[in-house]
Design a protein around this motif. Structure first.
Motif, PDB file in Angstrom:
ATOM      1  N   LYS A   7      -6.030 -10.977   3.950  1.00  0.00           N
ATOM      2  CA  LYS A   7      -5.105 -11.566   4.895  1.00  0.00           C
ATOM      3  C   LYS A   7      -3.615 -10.888   5.045  1.00  0.00           C
ATOM      4  N   SER A   8      -3.385 -10.697   6.181  1.00  0.00           N
ATOM      5  CA  SER A   8      -2.153 -10.228   6.642  1.00  0.00           C
ATOM      6  C   SER A   8      -1.132 -11.067   6.814  1.00  0.00           C
ATOM      7  N   TYR A   9       0.076 -11.077   5.938  1.00  0.00           N
ATOM      8  CA  TYR A   9       1.195 -12.195   6.125  1.00  0.00           C
ATOM      9  C   TYR A   9       2.303 -11.579   7.312  1.00  0.00           C
ATOM     10  N   PHE A  10       2.184 -10.174   7.655  1.00  0.00           N
ATOM     11  CA  PHE A  10       3.156  -9.776   8.407  1.00  0.00           C
ATOM     12  C   PHE A  10       3.035 -10.504   9.781  1.00  0.00           C
ATOM     13  N   PRO A  11       4.083 -10.587  10.582  1.00  0.00           N
ATOM     14  CA  PRO A  11       4.136 -10.806  11.871  1.00  0.00           C
ATOM     15  C   PRO A  11       3.503 -10.024  12.967  1.00  0.00           C
ATOM     16  N   SER A  12       3.232 -10.300  13.976  1.00  0.00           N
ATOM     17  CA  SER A  12       2.737  -9.356  14.817  1.00  0.00           C
ATOM     18  C   SER A  12       3.821  -8.476  15.212  1.00  0.00           C
ATOM     19  N   GLN A  13       3.563  -7.148  15.402  1.00  0.00           N
ATOM     20  CA  GLN A  13       4.267  -6.049  15.676  1.00  0.00           C
ATOM     21  C   GLN A  13       4.303  -5.749  17.285  1.00  0.00           C
ATOM     22  N   THR A  14       3.344  -6.470  18.080  1.00  0.00           N
ATOM     23  CA  THR A  14       3.400  -6.183  19.519  1.00  0.00           C
ATOM     24  C   THR A  14       4.412  -7.133  20.161  1.00  0.00           C
ATOM     25  N   VAL A  15       5.245  -7.775  19.330  1.00  0.00           N
ATOM     26  CA  VAL A  15       6.351  -8.817  20.475  1.00  0.00           C
ATOM     27  C   VAL A  15       7.397  -7.731  20.798  1.00  0.00           C
ATOM     28  N   SER A  16       8.035  -8.523  21.688  1.00  0.00           N
ATOM     29  CA  SER A  16       9.183  -7.650  22.271  1.00  0.00           C
ATOM     30  C   SER A  16      10.287  -7.459  21.440  1.00  0.00           C
ATOM     31  N   ASP A  17      11.065  -6.313  21.908  1.00  0.00           N
ATOM     32  CA  ASP A  17      12.047  -5.813  20.882  1.00  0.00           C
ATOM     33  C   ASP A  17      13.204  -7.097  20.562  1.00  0.00           C
ATOM     34  N   ALA A  18      13.380  -8.057  21.600  1.00  0.00           N
ATOM     35  CA  ALA A  18      14.372  -8.765  21.488  1.00  0.00           C
ATOM     36  C   ALA A  18      13.819  -9.892  20.377  1.00  0.00           C
ATOM     37  N   LYS A  31       9.547 -12.570   4.151  1.00  0.00           N
ATOM     38  CA  LYS A  31       8.360 -13.327   3.303  1.00  0.00           C
ATOM     39  C   LYS A  31       7.224 -12.549   3.447  1.00  0.00           C
ATOM     40  N   ALA A  32       6.854 -11.758   4.093  1.00  0.00           N
ATOM     41  CA  ALA A  32       5.642 -11.248   4.269  1.00  0.00           C
ATOM     42  C   ALA A  32       5.577  -9.955   3.148  1.00  0.00           C
ATOM     43  N   ILE A  33       6.815  -9.335   2.951  1.00  0.00           N
ATOM     44  CA  ILE A  33       6.845  -8.422   2.001  1.00  0.00           C
ATOM     45  C   ILE A  33       7.024  -9.085   0.465  1.00  0.00           C
ATOM     46  N   GLU A  34       7.476  -9.997   0.257  1.00  0.00           N
ATOM     47  CA  GLU A  34       7.724 -10.972  -0.842  1.00  0.00           C
ATOM     48  C   GLU A  34       6.137 -11.198  -1.116  1.00  0.00           C
ATOM     49  N   GLN A  35       5.266 -11.748  -0.317  1.00  0.00           N
ATOM     50  CA  GLN A  35       3.980 -12.234  -0.547  1.00  0.00           C
ATOM     51  C   GLN A  35       3.068 -10.921  -0.918  1.00  0.00           C
ATOM     52  N   GLU A  36       3.344  -9.767  -0.338  1.00  0.00           N
ATOM     53  CA  GLU A  36       2.822  -8.383  -0.827  1.00  0.00           C
ATOM     54  C   GLU A  36       2.869  -8.099  -2.150  1.00  0.00           C
ATOM     55  N   TRP A  37       4.138  -8.086  -2.478  1.00  0.00           N
ATOM     56  CA  TRP A  37       4.575  -7.431  -3.559  1.00  0.00           C
ATOM     57  C   TRP A  37       4.416  -8.443  -5.016  1.00  0.00           C
ATOM     58  N   ASN A  45      -0.864  -8.946  -7.657  1.00  0.00           N
ATOM     59  CA  ASN A  45       0.489  -8.825  -7.972  1.00  0.00           C
ATOM     60  C   ASN A  45       0.952  -7.314  -7.887  1.00  0.00           C
ATOM     61  N   ARG A  46       1.219  -6.752  -6.909  1.00  0.00           N
ATOM     62  CA  ARG A  46       1.471  -5.496  -6.502  1.00  0.00           C
ATOM     63  C   ARG A  46       2.763  -5.013  -7.534  1.00  0.00           C
ATOM     64  N   TYR A  47       3.564  -5.860  -7.616  1.00  0.00           N
ATOM     65  CA  TYR A  47       4.622  -5.125  -8.582  1.00  0.00           C
ATOM     66  C   TYR A  47       4.428  -5.108  -9.835  1.00  0.00           C
ATOM     67  N   LYS A  48       3.797  -6.104 -10.525  1.00  0.00           N
ATOM     68  CA  LYS A  48       3.364  -6.024 -11.678  1.00  0.00           C
ATOM     69  C   LYS A  48       2.166  -4.837 -12.031  1.00  0.00           C
ATOM     70  N   SER A  49       1.188  -4.875 -11.064  1.00  0.00           N
ATOM     71  CA  SER A  49       0.483  -3.678 -11.225  1.00  0.00           C
ATOM     72  C   SER A  49       1.057  -2.274 -11.471  1.00  0.00           C
ATOM     73  N   ASN A  50       1.851  -2.016 -10.459  1.00  0.00           N
ATOM     74  CA  ASN A  50       2.699  -0.934 -10.489  1.00  0.00           C
ATOM     75  C   ASN A  50       3.377  -0.677 -11.592  1.00  0.00           C
ATOM     76  N   GLN A  51       4.138  -1.790 -12.153  1.00  0.00           N
ATOM     77  CA  GLN A  51       4.858  -1.602 -13.512  1.00  0.00           C
ATOM     78  C   GLN A  51       3.942  -1.304 -14.653  1.00  0.00           C
ATOM     79  N   ASN A  52       2.441  -1.900 -14.829  1.00  0.00           N
ATOM     80  CA  ASN A  52       1.712  -1.686 -15.686  1.00  0.00           C
ATOM     81  C   ASN A  52       1.290  -0.084 -15.861  1.00  0.00           C
TER      82      ASN A  52
END
Length: 75
Positions: A7-18, A31-37, A45-52
């Motif tokens: 599941k991707s938590y990131f919002p759509s990148q195809t929205v307008s620049d505004a 929040k998507a970055i927080e969910q991913e890490w 848990n990507r942060y803990k995995s990288n740390q280990n």
């Protein structure tokens, strides 16, 4: 088409620049970055995995790695 199960938590990148300049869009990206890490669901848990991983590589570099994980391929 089958879903990949990721599941991707990131919002759509195809929205307008505004819309990308809005506070809400930035908050969604943050929040998507927080969910991913730092997501604890299903031990992803990507942060803990990288740390280990970094810790085990550091032990290996110092010659302090555990000998229990070494496979004896010469037997």
């Amino acid at each position: 088409m089958a879903e990949s199960g990721i599941k991707s938590y990131f919002p759509s990148q195809t929205v307008s620049d505004a819309e990308k300049l809005s506070f809400d869009y930035g908050l969604k990206v943050g929040k998507a970055i927080e969910q991913e890490w730092f997501n604890n669901d299903r031990n992803l848990n990507r942060y803990k995995s990288n740390q280990n991983n970094f810790h085990s590589l550091r032990l290996y570099a110092r010659g302090e790695q555990s000998i229990q994980n070494i496979r004896m391929s010469y037997l």
